[in-house]
Design a protein around this motif. Structure first.
Motif, PDB file in Angstrom:
ATOM      1  N   ARG A  86       0.822  -1.207   0.000  1.00 56.78           N
ATOM      2  CA  ARG A  86       0.000   0.000   0.000  1.00 56.78           C
ATOM      3  C   ARG A  86       0.861   1.264   0.000  1.00 56.78           C
ATOM      4  NH1 ARG A  86      -4.545  -1.021  -1.934  1.00 56.78           N
ATOM      5  NH2 ARG A  86      -5.060   1.101  -1.262  1.00 56.78           N
ATOM      6  N   PRO A  87       0.350   2.373  -0.597  1.00 60.60           N
ATOM      7  CA  PRO A  87       1.104   3.637  -0.598  1.00 60.60           C
ATOM      8  C   PRO A  87       1.302   4.182   0.820  1.00 60.60           C
ATOM      9  CG  PRO A  87      -0.689   3.673  -2.218  1.00 60.60           C
ATOM     10  CD  PRO A  87      -0.902   2.455  -1.375  1.00 60.60           C
ATOM     11  N   ILE A  88       2.443   4.797   1.049  1.00 62.33           N
ATOM     12  CA  ILE A  88       2.763   5.324   2.373  1.00 62.33           C
ATOM     13  C   ILE A  88       1.796   6.425   2.795  1.00 62.33           C
ATOM     14  CG2 ILE A  88       4.513   6.567   3.719  1.00 62.33           C
ATOM     15  CD1 ILE A  88       5.222   3.688   3.306  1.00 62.33           C
ATOM     16  N   TRP A  89       1.333   7.245   1.824  1.00 65.94           N
ATOM     17  CA  TRP A  89       0.485   8.391   2.170  1.00 65.94           C
ATOM     18  C   TRP A  89      -0.815   7.969   2.856  1.00 65.94           C
ATOM     19  CZ3 TRP A  89      -4.457   8.688   0.442  1.00 65.94           C
ATOM     20  CH2 TRP A  89      -4.809   7.970  -0.711  1.00 65.94           C
ATOM     21  N   GLU A  90      -1.260   6.744   2.628  1.00 65.42           N
ATOM     22  CA  GLU A  90      -2.510   6.290   3.240  1.00 65.42           C
ATOM     23  C   GLU A  90      -2.412   6.260   4.766  1.00 65.42           C
ATOM     24  OE1 GLU A  90      -4.182   3.445  -0.385  1.00 65.42           O
ATOM     25  OE2 GLU A  90      -3.378   2.535   1.429  1.00 65.42           O
ATOM     26  N   ARG A  91      -1.199   6.080   5.266  1.00 70.58           N
ATOM     27  CA  ARG A  91      -1.017   6.027   6.720  1.00 70.58           C
ATOM     28  C   ARG A  91      -1.198   7.398   7.371  1.00 70.58           C
ATOM     29  NH1 ARG A  91       4.568   2.393   7.026  1.00 70.58           N
ATOM     30  NH2 ARG A  91       3.964   0.847   5.423  1.00 70.58           N
ATOM     31  N   PHE A  92      -1.060   8.447   6.564  1.00 67.06           N
ATOM     32  CA  PHE A  92      -1.098   9.796   7.128  1.00 67.06           C
ATOM     33  C   PHE A  92      -2.301  10.609   6.657  1.00 67.06           C
ATOM     34  CE2 PHE A  92       3.304   8.336   6.626  1.00 67.06           C
ATOM     35  CZ  PHE A  92       3.711   8.332   7.960  1.00 67.06           C
ATOM     36  N   ALA A  93      -3.211   9.963   5.925  1.00 67.61           N
ATOM     37  CA  ALA A  93      -4.385  10.675   5.402  1.00 67.61           C
ATOM     38  C   ALA A  93      -5.271  11.208   6.517  1.00 67.61           C
ATOM     39  CB  ALA A  93      -5.182   9.750   4.487  1.00 67.61           C
ATOM     40  N   ALA A  94      -5.298  10.513   7.652  1.00 71.16           N
ATOM     41  CA  ALA A  94      -6.140  10.964   8.769  1.00 71.16           C
ATOM     42  C   ALA A  94      -5.691  12.322   9.295  1.00 71.16           C
ATOM     43  CB  ALA A  94      -6.108   9.934   9.901  1.00 71.16           C
ATOM     44  N   GLY A  95      -4.442  12.687   9.034  1.00 69.76           N
ATOM     45  CA  GLY A  95      -3.930  13.974   9.500  1.00 69.76           C
ATOM     46  C   GLY A  95      -4.697  15.147   8.916  1.00 69.76           C
ATOM     47  N   VAL A  96      -5.247  14.988   7.713  1.00 66.04           N
ATOM     48  CA  VAL A  96      -6.030  16.062   7.091  1.00 66.04           C
ATOM     49  C   VAL A  96      -7.255  16.372   7.941  1.00 66.04           C
ATOM     50  CG1 VAL A  96      -7.382  16.714   5.067  1.00 66.04           C
ATOM     51  CG2 VAL A  96      -5.223  15.450   4.781  1.00 66.04           C
ATOM     52  N   PHE A  97      -7.973  15.323   8.336  1.00 66.14           N
ATOM     53  CA  PHE A  97      -9.191  15.515   9.120  1.00 66.14           C
ATOM     54  C   PHE A  97      -8.863  15.885  10.566  1.00 66.14           C
ATOM     55  CE2 PHE A  97     -10.121  12.591   5.658  1.00 66.14           C
ATOM     56  CZ  PHE A  97     -11.153  13.284   5.036  1.00 66.14           C
ATOM     57  N   LEU A  98      -7.688  15.455  11.024  1.00 63.11           N
ATOM     58  CA  LEU A  98      -7.245  15.864  12.351  1.00 63.11           C
ATOM     59  C   LEU A  98      -7.015  17.374  12.381  1.00 63.11           C
ATOM     60  CD1 LEU A  98      -6.581  14.385  15.044  1.00 63.11           C
ATOM     61  CD2 LEU A  98      -4.180  14.465  14.360  1.00 63.11           C
ATOM     62  N   LEU A  99      -6.456  17.912  11.299  1.00 57.00           N
ATOM     63  CA  LEU A  99      -6.242  19.359  11.196  1.00 57.00           C
ATOM     64  C   LEU A  99      -7.572  20.111  11.108  1.00 57.00           C
ATOM     65  CD1 LEU A  99      -3.175  19.539   8.769  1.00 57.00           C
ATOM     66  CD2 LEU A  99      -3.210  20.003  11.231  1.00 57.00           C
ATOM     67  N   VAL A 100      -8.540  19.540  10.394  1.00 56.20           N
ATOM     68  CA  VAL A 100      -9.871  20.151  10.332  1.00 56.20           C
ATOM     69  C   VAL A 100     -10.490  20.181  11.725  1.00 56.20           C
ATOM     70  CG1 VAL A 100     -12.208  19.924   9.411  1.00 56.20           C
ATOM     71  CG2 VAL A 100     -10.237  19.467   7.931  1.00 56.20           C
ATOM     72  N   TRP A 101     -10.306  19.112  12.467  1.00 57.17           N
ATOM     73  CA  TRP A 101     -10.795  19.028  13.846  1.00 57.17           C
ATOM     74  C   TRP A 101     -10.166  20.131  14.695  1.00 57.17           C
ATOM     75  CZ3 TRP A 101     -10.393  13.817  17.038  1.00 57.17           C
ATOM     76  CH2 TRP A 101     -11.204  13.909  18.172  1.00 57.17           C
ATOM     77  N   VAL A 102      -8.848  20.267  14.591  1.00 56.69           N
ATOM     78  CA  VAL A 102      -8.146  21.315  15.328  1.00 56.69           C
ATOM     79  C   VAL A 102      -8.640  22.690  14.906  1.00 56.69           C
ATOM     80  CG1 VAL A 102      -5.896  22.398  15.701  1.00 56.69           C
ATOM     81  CG2 VAL A 102      -6.083  19.915  15.717  1.00 56.69           C
ATOM     82  N   GLY A 103      -8.867  22.870  13.604  1.00 55.19           N
ATOM     83  CA  GLY A 103      -9.362  24.149  13.107  1.00 55.19           C
ATOM     84  C   GLY A 103     -10.724  24.493  13.670  1.00 55.19           C
ATOM     85  N   ALA A 104     -11.607  23.496  13.758  1.00 55.77           N
ATOM     86  CA  ALA A 104     -12.937  23.732  14.328  1.00 55.77           C
ATOM     87  C   ALA A 104     -12.838  24.126  15.791  1.00 55.77           C
ATOM     88  CB  ALA A 104     -13.800  22.479  14.168  1.00 55.77           C
ATOM     89  N   LEU A 105     -11.924  23.481  16.516  1.00 58.32           N
ATOM     90  CA  LEU A 105     -11.719  23.841  17.914  1.00 58.32           C
ATOM     91  C   LEU A 105     -11.156  25.257  18.039  1.00 58.32           C
ATOM     92  CD1 LEU A 105     -10.217  20.479  19.242  1.00 58.32           C
ATOM     93  CD2 LEU A 105     -12.488  21.400  19.734  1.00 58.32           C
ATOM     94  N   ALA A 106     -10.266  25.620  17.118  1.00 58.64           N
ATOM     95  CA  ALA A 106      -9.694  26.973  17.130  1.00 58.64           C
ATOM     96  C   ALA A 106     -10.779  28.018  16.874  1.00 58.64           C
ATOM     97  CB  ALA A 106      -8.585  27.087  16.076  1.00 58.64           C
ATOM     98  N   VAL A 107     -11.699  27.717  15.968  1.00 50.00           N
ATOM     99  CA  VAL A 107     -12.822  28.620  15.722  1.00 50.00           C
ATOM    100  C   VAL A 107     -13.661  28.777  16.977  1.00 50.00           C
ATOM    101  CG1 VAL A 107     -14.992  28.900  14.450  1.00 50.00           C
ATOM    102  CG2 VAL A 107     -12.918  28.193  13.243  1.00 50.00           C
ATOM    103  N   GLY A 108     -13.868  27.673  17.694  1.00 47.84           N
ATOM    104  CA  GLY A 108     -14.611  27.731  18.954  1.00 47.84           C
ATOM    105  C   GLY A 108     -13.926  28.621  19.972  1.00 47.84           C
ATOM    106  N   CYS A 109     -12.601  28.517  20.056  1.00 50.20           N
ATOM    107  CA  CYS A 109     -11.848  29.376  20.978  1.00 50.20           C
ATOM    108  C   CYS A 109     -12.005  30.847  20.594  1.00 50.20           C
ATOM    109  CB  CYS A 109     -10.372  28.985  20.981  1.00 50.20           C
ATOM    110  SG  CYS A 109     -10.008  27.385  21.737  1.00 50.20           S
TER     111      CYS A 109
END
Length: 227
Positions: A86-109
């Motif tokens: 499998r391609p290596i990038w698949e292991r780190f794809a969740a990081g995109v949504f993790l950043l969106v999660w962090v961004g939503a929390l930052a908006v809340g702050c």
């Protein structure tokens, strides 16, 4: 020559195995089963009374969706990490949504600051979030662990870290559906922070949980064959 001998030994001594399903398919199976469990947990704890009003809030809806997407994509990454081709990038794809999660929390702050000033950043202790998220995530974690162990543990630390992220992100989403705690910093520190902490701790046990016993047996067999 060494590689040719190893391939010959593997071909002669290894029994046929059934190929694993695509990582995305295995992730969907895990997510569907775990989501049923989480639905039961939320039903027992009780859905927050203001859920309909909160889900209409784009910031809350984004935060919740990002947590669920982080969970399922991290699960797919964990299964992908056990497939050598499998391609290596698949292991780190969740990081995109993790950043969106962090961004939503930052908006809340930011919204808390805008509404209440700097006092909006003050957070009271919600230490109960850590054991609650841990407790909710255990069944989902055990299920995904049993599933990833069927793959090749070529990246044990990453695999276990992603599996833990998938389980704890799902547990954090369940907590948001039940607990009426909307102070952005509290959510960021005690809920999102618990996810990060538990993921980091779990990843340290990658080699213990995913020890490649078959590899050791094959190496021993190959060495014995050469003698």
């Amino acid at each position: 020559m060494l590689n040719e001998e190893l391939i010959k030994t593997l071909a002669e001594n290894c029994a046929p195995v059934r190929p694993l399903a695509h990582p995305a398919r295995r992730a969907l199976v895990w997510f569907a089963v775990s989501l049923c469990y989480v639905a039961i947990v939320v039903a027992v704890m009780g859905v927050r009374p203001d859920f309909l009003a909160k889900i209409a809030d784009p910031q809350f809806a984004t935060e919740l969706a990002a947590a669920f997407l982080t969970s399922i994509v991290a699960a797919a990454g964990a299964f992908s990490a056990g497939c050598p081709a499998r391609p290596i990038w698949e292991r780190f794809a969740a990081g995109v949504f993790l950043l969106v999660w962090v961004g939503a929390l930052a908006v809340g702050c930011w919204r808390d600051i805008d509404a209440f000033g700097v006092a909006g950043l003050l957070s009271h202790s919600d230490i109960y979030c850590l054991p609650t998220i841990l407790g909710i995530s255990i069944p989902a974690a055990l299920l995904i662990l049993s599933m990833v162990r069927r793959g090749a543990p070529i990246a044990p630390f990453v695999t276990i870290g992603l599996a833990a992220l998938a389980s704890t992100a799902l547990a954090a989403a369940a907590l948001r559906l039940s607990f009426r705690q909307d102070a952005a910093v509290s959510v960021c520190i005690w809920q999102f922070g618990s996810v990060v902490l538990l993921t980091g701790i779990a990843s340290l046990f990658g080699r213990v949980l995913l020890h490649w016993t078959m590899r050791d047996a094959l190496i021993a067999s190959f060495q014995a064959h050469r003698r």
